[in-house]
Enzyme design. Structure first.
Site, short mmCIF file in Angstrom:
data_model
loop_
_atom_site.label_atom_id
_atom_site.label_comp_id
_atom_site.label_asym_id
_atom_site.label_seq_id
_atom_site.Cartn_x
_atom_site.Cartn_y
_atom_site.Cartn_z
N LYS A 186 10.20 -60.50 -43.66
CA LYS A 186 11.04 -59.41 -44.09
C LYS A 186 12.36 -59.47 -43.33
O LYS A 186 12.37 -60.07 -42.26
CB LYS A 186 10.33 -58.07 -43.92
CG LYS A 186 10.30 -57.56 -42.46
CD LYS A 186 9.95 -56.12 -42.38
CE LYS A 186 11.10 -55.26 -41.94
NZ LYS A 186 11.49 -55.35 -40.53
N HIS A 196 4.27 -57.55 -40.74
CA HIS A 196 3.38 -57.84 -39.60
C HIS A 196 2.51 -56.65 -39.21
O HIS A 196 1.49 -56.81 -38.55
CB HIS A 196 4.17 -58.39 -38.39
CG HIS A 196 4.90 -57.36 -37.60
ND1 HIS A 196 6.14 -56.91 -37.92
CD2 HIS A 196 4.54 -56.68 -36.48
CE1 HIS A 196 6.53 -56.00 -37.05
NE2 HIS A 196 5.58 -55.85 -36.15
N HIS A 238 6.98 -51.18 -43.24
CA HIS A 238 5.84 -50.86 -42.36
C HIS A 238 5.23 -49.49 -42.64
O HIS A 238 4.02 -49.35 -42.77
CB HIS A 238 6.28 -50.91 -40.89
CG HIS A 238 6.88 -52.23 -40.47
ND1 HIS A 238 6.44 -53.42 -40.96
CD2 HIS A 238 7.88 -52.53 -39.61
CE1 HIS A 238 7.14 -54.42 -40.42
NE2 HIS A 238 8.03 -53.89 -39.60
C1 BG6 Z 1 10.31 -55.13 -37.05
C2 BG6 Z 1 11.64 -54.44 -37.04
O1 BG6 Z 1 9.89 -55.39 -38.35
O2 BG6 Z 1 9.34 -54.32 -36.40
C3 BG6 Z 1 12.07 -54.10 -35.63
O3 BG6 Z 1 12.62 -55.28 -37.64
C4 BG6 Z 1 10.99 -53.32 -34.92
O4 BG6 Z 1 13.28 -53.35 -35.64
C5 BG6 Z 1 9.65 -54.04 -35.04
O5 BG6 Z 1 11.36 -53.21 -33.55
C6 BG6 Z 1 8.53 -53.17 -34.49
O6 BG6 Z 1 7.34 -53.92 -34.46
P1 BG6 Z 1 6.21 -53.65 -33.37
O7 BG6 Z 1 5.09 -54.52 -33.78
O8 BG6 Z 1 6.81 -53.98 -32.04
O9 BG6 Z 1 5.88 -52.19 -33.49
#
Ligand code: BG6
Length: 489
Positions: free
Chosen positions: A148, A178, A240
């Site tokens: 993404k 993710h 997300h």
């Molecule tokens: C990413 C975003 O997809 O997810 C980031 O682009 C964000 O801005 C990150 O910080 C957060 O992921 P996690 O797994 O650290 O909560």
């Protein structure tokens, strides 16, 4: 070890020197190697513009891994063995003739399954796919993994999806979110669909509302140029947060296979009530952090970050009340919230049940709190059920208190694999359940675009919040207007 299900692959990482590759993908592949999930002849082929040798690439990753040898996160001998799988290729991804070098490395390995991981700017996705196709590097078993953001609105995502679709069929396209690779996120499926306990009460009759929060304490981490064009709505909510909402709200799929799960998620996205007109002011909040304190450190505001511009109106915080127009969720608001530079990093889903219809307990001093199921995704993984209980002992009347039943999901578990380990292994196994299908991504853009366009056309600007706080005051007002409040542990 489940090596039998896994396949011998060439894993080509386009953007092999990028931040994502070095911070997430290579460590994830290392752990898959360490835990015996990579077949003997599986290779890792990072591709990037720098004309360096494999030995030099390995030096770069060694530098990243070295501190982990001290604290035993990584093992030096295992790392040396892992490095033998790596074969770096330096090419300019925009230059067709350069792909010859990649073709050479892949020649003679046609019996392996080919995974093309596009960890580059999305504007390059079409070019990369076209070039590998020209050099006949796409085999019937080839898959492509897209990071993404896939576009920054419906139109641009369709352009990217069309470009990729010219070279790969939909079943070979793995769009990563993710969050779906996080263990506790998958546990939502287990909790909902392997316990009869929750099934009958997972609906509007028993649930008052649901909250989903992804709070980050970090700022932009040097990503101003990217982030300023996206903001929290496109960076976090469109993907997300909506994906988490889908898992919580979808109907039971008939099987766990890719299409059954994704069909159900799609129905949720399509049932989201669109937020337009005056509702934008009542049901959405945009925020942007100003300077403040993160932990014990003074930190700059968004516009003063590296590369920042003082007139940016990009949101670093969003809170939204979402309604799902279907039978199951009629009248049950879903509150979504995400932000950077908040008090602390945590992601949490709170299922807040309705109050008992009538209290038999003496009034005065006794407050029956609603039952809550709190699913914490990070930093610690836990599932807690809050229930009312009698205060033990000989107290007058019947005194009640709320207690926490801690389901302690992570206790005793081996090292918790990272989201990328999980998802990469699924790509190796050709299992697409946890990846987003094109129609899902596009339906999510249809809903998000309405909000983004509305913000623009109605001139809805960001509200400032101090770094290190819970976001703008209007986000508290958003939920309190409905007689509810954000759950804070
Ligand atoms: C990413 C975003 O997809 O997810 C980031 O682009 C964000 O801005 C990150 O910080 C957060 O992921 P996690 O797994 O650290 O909560």
């Amino acid at each position: 070890m489940d090596i039998i299900q896994n396949r011998t692959c060439d894993i080509i990482i386009f953007g092999g020197l990028g931040d994502l590759a070095l911070r997430k993908l290579i460590p994830a592949l290392y752990y898959l190697h360490q835990d015996g999930h990579l077949c003997k002849n599986t290779r890792v082929i990072p591709v990037s513009r720098d004309m360096i040798t494999t030995a030099e690439y390995n030096e770069i990753i060694l530098e990243k891994f070295a501190p982990g040898f001290e604290d035993k996160s990584y093992n030096r001998d295992t790392f040396n063995a892992f490095m033998k799988r790596v074969e770096y290729v330096g090419i300019d991804l925009t230059k067709e003739s350069d792909y010859e070098a990649l073709a050479k490395v892949l020649k003679g390995h046609e019996e392996k399954e080919r995974i093309n991981y596009l960890s580059t700017a999305p504007s390059l996705f079409g070019t990369i796919c076209a070039n590998i196709d020209k050099f006949n590097l796409i085999l019937p078993s080839s898959r492509v993994v897209l990071e993404k953001p896939i576009g920054n609105d419906l139109k641009s995502s369709q352009v990217i999806n069309n470009e990729v679709a010219e070279h790969f069929k939909e079943s070979a396209i793995f769009r990563i979110d993710h969050y779906l690779g996080k263990d506790t996120v998958q546990n939502i499926l287990a909790l909902r669909f392997s316990n009869m306990l929750f099934a009958p009460i997972w609906n509007a009759q028993y649930i008052d509302h649901i909250q989903i929060t992804i709070a980050e304490s970090v700022g932009l981490e040097g990503r101003w140029a990217y982030y300023n064009n996206y903001g929290a709505m496109r960076d976090m909510v469109q993907n997300h947060l909506l994906q988490l909402l889908c898992l919580v709200a979808m109907e039971p799929p008939s099987t766990l296979d890719g299409d059954s799960v994704r069909d159900e998620k799609l129905k949720v996205i399509k049932s989201l009530r669109s937020i337009e007109g005056d509702d934008l002011k009542l049901k959405t909040v945009r925020g942007q952090y100003s300077s403040g304190v993160s932990g014990t450190q003074a930190v700059p505001g968004y516009c003063e970050e590296d590369g920042g511009q003082s007139n940016s109106n990009t949101e670093t915080f969003v809170a939204i009340r979402v309604d799902i127009d279907n039978w199951r969720w009629n009248g049950v608001p879903m509150y979504l919230r995400t932000g950077k530079r908040m008090v602390e990093r945590y992601s949490e889903i709170v299922i807040d049940f309705k109050d008992v219809p009538h209290s038999i307990f003496p009034k005065g001093g006794i407050c029956i709190d609603s039952n809550k199921l709190v699913i914490r995704l990070q930093p610690d993984e836990s599932i807690s059920l809050f229930i009312m209980n009698k205060v033990p002992g000989l107290n007058e009347g019947m005194r009640l208190q709320q207690v926490e039943l801690d389901l302690n999901v992570a206790e005793g578990a081996p090292r918790s694999p990272s989201a990328y380990e999980h998802l990469l292994l699924d790509v190796i196994r050709n299992n697409s359940t946890l990846f987003m299908r094109r129609d899902e991504v596009e339906a999510a853009w249809v809903w998000a675009d309405k909000i983004l366009d509305g913000w623009q056309s109605m001139g809805i600007t960001t509200k400032a919040y101090k770094a290190g706080t819970a976001g703008p005051a209007s986000s508290i007002a958003l939920i309190e207007r409905d007689g509810r409040s954000w759950y804070e542990k």
